[in-house]
Design a protein around this motif. Structure first.
Motif, short mmCIF file in Angstrom:
data_model
loop_
_atom_site.label_atom_id
_atom_site.label_comp_id
_atom_site.label_asym_id
_atom_site.label_seq_id
_atom_site.Cartn_x
_atom_site.Cartn_y
_atom_site.Cartn_z
N SER A 147 0.85 -1.19 0.00
CA SER A 147 0.00 0.00 0.00
C SER A 147 0.89 1.24 0.00
CB SER A 147 -0.92 0.00 1.22
OG SER A 147 -0.16 0.01 2.42
N ILE A 148 0.33 2.32 -0.48
CA ILE A 148 1.04 3.60 -0.47
C ILE A 148 0.71 4.28 0.85
CG2 ILE A 148 1.33 5.82 -1.60
CD1 ILE A 148 2.36 3.52 -3.28
N SER A 149 1.73 4.56 1.63
CA SER A 149 1.53 5.18 2.94
C SER A 149 2.44 6.38 3.09
CB SER A 149 1.85 4.18 4.06
OG SER A 149 0.97 3.09 4.02
N GLU A 150 2.03 7.28 3.96
CA GLU A 150 2.85 8.44 4.28
C GLU A 150 3.90 7.99 5.30
OE1 GLU A 150 3.92 12.29 3.61
OE2 GLU A 150 2.17 11.36 2.72
N VAL A 151 5.16 8.16 4.96
CA VAL A 151 6.25 7.75 5.83
C VAL A 151 6.98 9.01 6.30
CG1 VAL A 151 8.42 6.45 5.95
CG2 VAL A 151 6.51 5.57 4.61
N SER B 117 9.83 11.48 7.44
CA SER B 117 11.24 11.60 7.06
C SER B 117 12.10 11.38 8.29
CB SER B 117 11.52 12.98 6.45
OG SER B 117 11.25 13.98 7.39
N GLY C 154 11.15 10.47 3.35
CA GLY C 154 9.77 10.47 3.80
C GLY C 154 8.84 10.73 2.63
N GLY C 155 7.57 10.95 2.95
CA GLY C 155 6.57 11.17 1.91
C GLY C 155 5.83 9.89 1.59
N LYS C 156 5.16 9.86 0.47
CA LYS C 156 4.39 8.68 0.08
C LYS C 156 5.35 7.61 -0.45
CE LYS C 156 0.11 11.07 -0.94
NZ LYS C 156 -0.63 10.66 0.21
N GLN C 157 5.24 6.42 0.15
CA GLN C 157 6.11 5.32 -0.25
C GLN C 157 5.34 4.01 -0.19
OE1 GLN C 157 9.74 5.34 2.02
NE2 GLN C 157 10.15 7.48 1.57
N LEU C 158 5.82 3.02 -0.95
CA LEU C 158 5.22 1.70 -0.94
C LEU C 158 5.65 0.98 0.33
CD1 LEU C 158 3.59 -0.51 -2.36
CD2 LEU C 158 5.68 -1.18 -3.53
#
Length: 119
Positions: free
Chosen positions: A14-18, A20, A92-96
């Protein structure tokens, strides 16, 4: 959803906000790398010394003290990174992100049916 035959597990991507990483973590990783490199250099120096020579024996002791100090620095730096929660290195940001779904228990004889999963 993804099946990994190497560990016999199903994973859900899933694409989640990670978040930084803390800016200090990159510097800390660099310090650890440098300390490990210095330890390798000191160990190479020590391997070339004659343990029967009094002069080399004194130098071996000094090198051992330097290695101990560097190892203590690495431990302290790792502890600092743990307090900063620096397990994730990145912007950070949107990542799989992969999430464990379940372990494959077995397949029905009819391959068209879904797998039986066990969490």
């Amino acid at each position: 959803m993804f099946y990994s035959p190497s560990d016999d597990n199903w994973w859900l991507g899933s694409i989640s906000e990670v978040a930084s990483e803390n800016a200090e973590c990159a510097q800390l990783r660099s310090q650890i790398f440098t300390s490990r490199r210095d330890i390798a250099t000191l160990q190479a120096t020590k391997s070339g010394l004659d343990p029967k020579s009094p002069v080399d024996l004194a130098e071996t002791r000094e090198v051992n003290q330097q290695i101990t100090a560097l190892n203590q620095h690495i431990s302290a730096t790792n502890a600092r990174m743990a307090t900063l929660s620096s397990a994730h290195a990145g912007p950070g940001g949107k990542q799989l992100v992969w999430t464990f779904v379940g372990k494959r228990v077995g397949w029905a004889r009819d391959q068209r049916r879904a797998p039986i999963l066990d969490r």
